[in-house]
Design an enzyme around this catalytic site. Structure first.
Site, PDB file in Angstrom:
ATOM      1  N   ASP A 164       0.864  -1.176   0.000  1.00 48.85           N
ATOM      2  CA  ASP A 164       0.000   0.000   0.000  1.00 48.85           C
ATOM      3  C   ASP A 164       0.900   1.226   0.000  1.00 48.85           C
ATOM      4  OD1 ASP A 164      -2.404  -1.459   0.118  1.00 48.85           O
ATOM      5  OD2 ASP A 164      -2.333  -1.555   2.304  1.00 48.85           O
ATOM      6  N   ASP A 220      -7.202  -1.496  -4.224  1.00 50.68           N
ATOM      7  CA  ASP A 220      -8.216  -1.094  -3.247  1.00 50.68           C
ATOM      8  C   ASP A 220      -9.207  -0.110  -3.862  1.00 50.68           C
ATOM      9  OD1 ASP A 220      -6.918  -2.641  -1.302  1.00 50.68           O
ATOM     10  OD2 ASP A 220      -5.679  -0.957  -0.647  1.00 50.68           O
TER      11      ASP A 220
END
Length: 194
Positions: free
Chosen positions: A143, A157
């Site tokens: 991330d 995401d």
């Protein structure tokens, strides 16, 4: 056969108007294009983030609104379930199979786009869980995008969240995977049928 239909007063086109013989094309190409394109973008941006960003050293992209800040996430959103990476991997595999199963029947462009986004997001993070450190099936998701007061996320995401919104909208409108509305009347409007 044409003579038999003419004798009964039915045209050849009437033979294809029932819901069971829907002539709208399966939207597999649209689904696959969205899925592959966004999966490639997700994986390329993660490769870039791993090669470029340093953990604990965020960089401003759009002031303090959007920063680049790389982390390795073993869990789900908000880093929940960090000790259950293998569970998320198993759920991702099941979700991938499920989306592919439903995609076989998609005849509506909106559903093709939504499921393409969903499979790109789920499989993008699944690849991380399967192939990244610390090992197969328990890899940590990369991330690197950070908004204020929001968990750090990635392109996969974003795909999952946009897909969820589209699925809710399509379901609320009563549009089925095959493009019918409320499970009955065929959707014949130009924008919806495509």
């Amino acid at each position: 056969m044409h003579d038999m239909q003419a004798a009964r007063g039915a045209s050849l086109s009437d033979a294809h108007t029932g819901p069971e013989s829907d002539v709208r094309p399966v939207r597999w190409a649209e689904f696959a294009t969205v899925a592959v394109l966004l999966l490639v973008i997700d994986q390329l941006t993660k490769l870039w983030a791993v090669a470029t960003l340093v953990p604990g050293q965020p960089q401003e992209l759009i002031g303090s609104v959007l920063q680049l800040n790389i982390i390795r996430n073993p869990g789900a959103a908000f880093s929940t379930g960090t000790g259950y990476t293998w569970v998320f991997t198993t759920l991702s595999i099941a979700a991938t199979i499920g989306v592919l199963w439903f995609a076989r029947r998609v005849r509506h462009r909106g559903w093709a786009f939504a499921l393409g986004l969903l499979i790109a997001g789920v499989s993008g993070n699944l690849i991380d869980r399967l192939l990244r450190e610390p090992g197969f099936y328990v890899g940590h998701v990369v991330d690197f995008l950070q908004l204020p007061n929001w968990p750090i996320f990635n392109v996969a995401d974003m795909c999952i969240n946009v897909a969820a919104v589209l699925i809710v909208i399509l379901s609320f409108k009563g549009i089925g995977l095959d493009g019918t509305i409320d499970g009955g009347a065929a959707d014949v409007s130009e924008g919806e049928a495509k």
